[in-house]
Design an enzyme around this catalytic site. Sequence first.
Site: not given
Length: 280
Positions: A127, A151-153, A66, A243, A15, A87
Amino acid sequence: MEQVFGVIGDPIGHSLSPIIHNDAFMNLGIKARYHAFHVKKQDLEIAVKGMKALGIKGFNVTVPHKVAIIPFLDELDESAQLLHAVNTVVNDNGKLIGYNTDGYGFYRSLKEHVDVHPQNVKVLIIGAGGAARAIYTTLAKEGFSHIDLVNRTVERAHALKENCPIEVKGEVFTYQQFAKSKDPYDVMIQTTSIGMKPNVNEKPIDLKGHVHEKTVVADIIYNPIQTALLQEAESLGLATVDGVGMLVHQGAYAFQLWTGKEPDAERMKQLLYEKLRGTI
Ligand code: NAP
């Protein structure tokens, strides 16, 4: 007495939050320390009780806690209720209040780089995890009216869209379907972990065929600072947002919730760039 703040997560060793918060305490002359606490899933409840019992003034919450932390808090602010994730926790005289500063952090960072107006902007979010949900919901609240998801899923992306309390126009794609779609986007936001160190050559999509000359490409990964996707965007002459800005602004807002003081976000950003580039 020195006040104590921190972050809980698993893993937590890498972190960067202690760096920015401890520097901000020093810079503002606040007698406080921020620590990273490694808390495993099965220890979450007892860790939160411990935070309260020890009088820890506030803490950040990261993966995987979270959502799981919600039942152990006394109250949720509007942001945490809307995003259904926490968060940041403020210890208000023994009452633990959950907030979510992730969506705000991203939007602030986006606006810092580009002059985006929600109206008539077509957005793609790559995502459908926790960060995607925070960003999708925040953009919806800010009035963005068209947000597609890939997204993949794919079920996870459908659930994200359906569970958002604000209705937004947009399609949900698998990567195969997305590759065949040819409409350009104004803003593209990469929120998966694809491209994160050590897999720095990976990217979830090819930009070509999905952009126009004014498309803005954002990636919320901050290590590396410039992901393969952002490199492709730059090679196409597009504006990019890395980011680090989101990381800084979610942290700066949390700092303000705890202390009532505004930290120097630019200083936080430079510190993170130096750290990530390995110069400190
Ligand atoms: P998460 O809830 O676990 O979601 C992960 C996302 O990545 C999901 O969409 C997942 O797809 C996708 N994914 C992971 N591995 C994949 C693979 N091999 N192929 C295709 N898709 C894959 O995680 P999160 O909390 O949203 O975080 C996501 C990323 O954002 C992380 O890299 C994190 O470091 C970064 N982040 C940055 C900030 C910041 O301040 N800059 C803040 C929060 C998060 P499935 O749904 O198909 O599994």
